[in-house]
Design a protein around this motif. Structure first.
Motif, PDB file in Angstrom:
ATOM      1  N   ALA A 158      65.383  53.548  56.807  1.00 60.90           N
ATOM      2  CA  ALA A 158      65.064  54.718  55.980  1.00 60.90           C
ATOM      3  C   ALA A 158      64.061  54.319  54.910  1.00 60.90           C
ATOM      4  O   ALA A 158      63.896  53.129  54.603  1.00 60.90           O
ATOM      5  N   GLU A 159      63.385  55.305  54.364  1.00 63.58           N
ATOM      6  CA  GLU A 159      62.485  55.115  53.210  1.00 63.58           C
ATOM      7  C   GLU A 159      62.823  56.188  52.179  1.00 63.58           C
ATOM      8  O   GLU A 159      61.945  56.900  51.678  1.00 63.58           O
ATOM      9  N   ALA A 160      64.119  56.287  51.856  1.00 71.69           N
ATOM     10  CA  ALA A 160      64.618  57.411  51.063  1.00 71.69           C
ATOM     11  C   ALA A 160      64.111  57.415  49.624  1.00 71.69           C
ATOM     12  O   ALA A 160      64.147  58.451  48.960  1.00 71.69           O
ATOM     13  N   HIS A 162      61.179  57.357  48.643  1.00 72.65           N
ATOM     14  CA  HIS A 162      59.895  58.058  48.499  1.00 72.65           C
ATOM     15  C   HIS A 162      60.035  59.569  48.608  1.00 72.65           C
ATOM     16  O   HIS A 162      59.035  60.293  48.551  1.00 72.65           O
ATOM     17  N   ALA A 163      61.251  60.056  48.759  1.00 73.72           N
ATOM     18  CA  ALA A 163      61.472  61.504  48.745  1.00 73.72           C
ATOM     19  C   ALA A 163      61.245  62.039  47.331  1.00 73.72           C
ATOM     20  O   ALA A 163      61.262  61.284  46.354  1.00 73.72           O
ATOM     21  N   GLY A 184      51.082  60.500  39.141  1.00 76.33           N
ATOM     22  CA  GLY A 184      50.550  61.441  40.132  1.00 76.33           C
ATOM     23  C   GLY A 184      51.572  61.860  41.170  1.00 76.33           C
ATOM     24  O   GLY A 184      51.257  62.565  42.127  1.00 76.33           O
ATOM     25  N   GLN A 185      52.811  61.423  41.027  1.00 73.27           N
ATOM     26  CA  GLN A 185      53.887  61.743  41.958  1.00 73.27           C
ATOM     27  C   GLN A 185      55.207  61.602  41.209  1.00 73.27           C
ATOM     28  O   GLN A 185      55.240  61.000  40.135  1.00 73.27           O
ATOM     29  N   GLN A 187      58.599  60.557  42.769  1.00 73.27           N
ATOM     30  CA  GLN A 187      59.501  60.188  43.858  1.00 73.27           C
ATOM     31  C   GLN A 187      60.810  59.656  43.281  1.00 73.27           C
ATOM     32  O   GLN A 187      60.854  59.202  42.134  1.00 73.27           O
TER      33      GLN A 187
ATOM     34  N   LEU B 245      61.434  61.046  55.485  1.00 76.53           N
ATOM     35  CA  LEU B 245      61.544  59.734  54.839  1.00 76.53           C
ATOM     36  C   LEU B 245      62.971  59.211  54.884  1.00 76.53           C
ATOM     37  O   LEU B 245      63.211  58.006  54.984  1.00 76.53           O
ATOM     38  N   LYS B 283      53.241  62.028  49.991  1.00 81.07           N
ATOM     39  CA  LYS B 283      54.314  61.129  49.579  1.00 81.07           C
ATOM     40  C   LYS B 283      53.749  59.864  48.935  1.00 81.07           C
ATOM     41  O   LYS B 283      54.249  58.758  49.157  1.00 81.07           O
ATOM     42  N   GLY B 284      52.674  60.019  48.163  1.00 74.92           N
ATOM     43  CA  GLY B 284      52.114  58.903  47.410  1.00 74.92           C
ATOM     44  C   GLY B 284      51.741  57.728  48.295  1.00 74.92           C
ATOM     45  O   GLY B 284      51.154  57.904  49.371  1.00 74.92           O
ATOM     46  N   LYS B 285      52.111  56.511  47.868  1.00 73.61           N
ATOM     47  CA  LYS B 285      51.662  55.296  48.554  1.00 73.61           C
ATOM     48  C   LYS B 285      52.196  55.186  49.980  1.00 73.61           C
ATOM     49  O   LYS B 285      51.717  54.370  50.760  1.00 73.61           O
ATOM     50  N   ILE B 286      53.159  55.992  50.329  1.00 72.36           N
ATOM     51  CA  ILE B 286      53.751  55.902  51.674  1.00 72.36           C
ATOM     52  C   ILE B 286      53.250  57.038  52.577  1.00 72.36           C
ATOM     53  O   ILE B 286      53.673  57.157  53.734  1.00 72.36           O
TER      54      ILE B 286
END
Lengths: 315, 315
Positions: A158-160, A162-163, A184-185, A187, B245, B283-286
């Motif tokens: 998972a890459e949770a 970055h949600a 700028g984000q 997450q 993600l 999702k930015g850098k990802i």
């Protein structure tokens, strides 16, 4: 009968830990820790094998690393290492090498955790046949879903972290606004991680401070830092509550990672435990089911190695 | 050799569909639809079995229902029916009855979907050994994670519609603020569902309208309704991107449900497809990994029955 030995590793941004395992259990007298700086993984492997495996070769290997895996290649998030499973197999003479993310390793370790390695935060009956969830707060943030299957457990990647960070309170919105303006984000891991803790403080108080300094100020009872801690815990409760709805982990939720461990005493302090619980459980008409999820913090620093040992023994 | 017959059902708020299946395949000439109003499930079962199974008894049963399952009991969300698996087994003379949520059934159905039942929205290479994700937009909202295992697929239950709605744009915030003020909560399904579509319109324009009326106004090119549609699609893209993600569904993402199907032509309209894609991928850098996920809409009304047939054949 000969027990086959496996080589297991937990590769973090700063240190690499290596050990041998047999039948799913780490052989604790074989655990060694190496600093990564100025070295390559191959040098560390050679040194370890010369010391701990002079006469035998590991049959198989499972390496956990702090970064995403794609096929048989892993990339460290905070270190310029690219890790190839076939190269490790060749170097160590193992028949095969499995690469998993460090949080997946924490998920595979759950069946091996002793009760004294867990600090309870939310109580509920655990259904041992049900899915479980590991949430890791360290340099970054991630989650691992742990599903019981016939041969053991399955822990998908998972890459949770970055949600998107949801925030429906005034303080939460301040944090999201600061993150959008400065990064700028916004997450989840921009707020819920060691670095994220400093971001929350900057958002609320317009002041730079390191996470250890902020935690020390909390210990001293300083109001601004305590407010930062409270907002961090409220945001964490909301995000973990959302994951509980997405995964229904009736087998339990487990917090882990350096920052998660640093939060442990605060999560057990009555006021902050209430803040966490209320944010976790505030899910409108479905709030009742939020009482079904137990939550504990994992205090075992060797859990990732244990997870690798269990993963490699599973098939 | 005799092929064992299974009884499969898709119980919605308004209708119940029943069919027989053999070896994981629905026998299409046995599909019957019954209105629920004024009847009990047992009456419908008796009528169906008398017509379609006068001489044989189903060996097993799998019923999908629009509501949460706890143990062997399911509760319909929009109908005063409580469904007990053992009672169905007794009534139908089946050896066992499995209850699953209707979105889990959609997940189990994925391996049976023909390409002509899918409308592509986002293109990417699908890895057939990787997890997949079904997102259902109907009266409510939910998601189902579809994991390949040795014996077929595993589809855990979820209540993903009750997670917090994240919104980091000015329009998205208007929607969250309206939901908080009018419902006391801002959950994903309060915006992303048939009813949610009307909520978004009220939030943006202060005007009540039914979802079918709004879709008709979109067809007519009316600006206010088209703005509502654009914000709905932007919020949907963001939420589905977050789930991508969390689950890394490199086997594909599948939209389903009545409202999801109603959105299909709009999701393929170039401007709105871009709105959806940009919200999904931001999702930015990802962001780069967001190109790995294919997304299609399922157009098959019988998918839940097919899913039950495959689930009951799996073990």
């Amino acid at each position: 009968m000969t027990t086959e030995l496996s080589l297991v590793a937990d590769i973090g941004g700063t240190n690499t830990r290596l050990a041998l395992s047999a039948a799913g259990v780490v052989l604790h007298d074989t655990v060694r820790r190496f600093q990564n700086e100025g070295r390559q993984l191959n040098d560390i492997l050679d040194e370890y094998l010369a010391e701990c495996c002079p006469d035998t070769k590991p049959h198989s290997a499972c390496f956990a690393l702090a970064g995403p895996i794609s096929g048989d290649t892993g990339r460290m998030t905070n270190l310029a290492w690219t890790i190839h499973a076939p190269e490790i197999a060749t170097r160590t003479s193992a028949n095969r090498c499995i690469l998993i993310n460090d949080l997946q390793a924490q998920g595979y370790a759950l069946p091996a955790l002793a009760p004294d390695q867990l600090t309870p935060v939310l109580s509920a009956e655990r259904d041992i046949r049900a899915p479980r969830l590991v949430v890791g707060l360290g340099t970054g943030y991630n989650a691992a879903f742990v599903l019981p299957i016939e041969s053991g457990v399955l822990v998908p990647a998972a890459e949770a972290g970055h949600a998107s960070l949801p925030a429906h309170t005034a303080d939460g919105r301040k944090v999201v606004d600061w993150l959008l303006a400065n990064l700028g984000q916004a997450q989840v891991e921009d707020a819920l991680s060691g670095t994220g803790f400093a971001h929350i403080h900057a958002a609320l108080h317009g002041e730079k401070a390191t996470p250890p300094a902020l935690l020390a100020r909390c210990e001293d009872g300083e109001a601004k830092a305590l407010k930062t801690l409270e907002v961090a815990i409220e945001l964490l409760g909301g995000v973990v509550g959302d994951l509980a709805l997405i995964f229904l982990p009736r087998g339990g939720i487990y917090l882990t990672g350096g920052f998660g461990q640093a939060l442990t005493p605060w999560l057990r302090q009555p006021h902050l435990q209430t803040v966490f619980h209320d944010a976790f459980a505030a899910k409108g008409k479905i709030s009742a089911i939020m009482q079904d999820f137990a939550l504990s913090v994992i205090g075992d620093d060797f859990a990732a190695l244990e997870g690798c040992a269990l993963r490699v023994a599973q098939n």
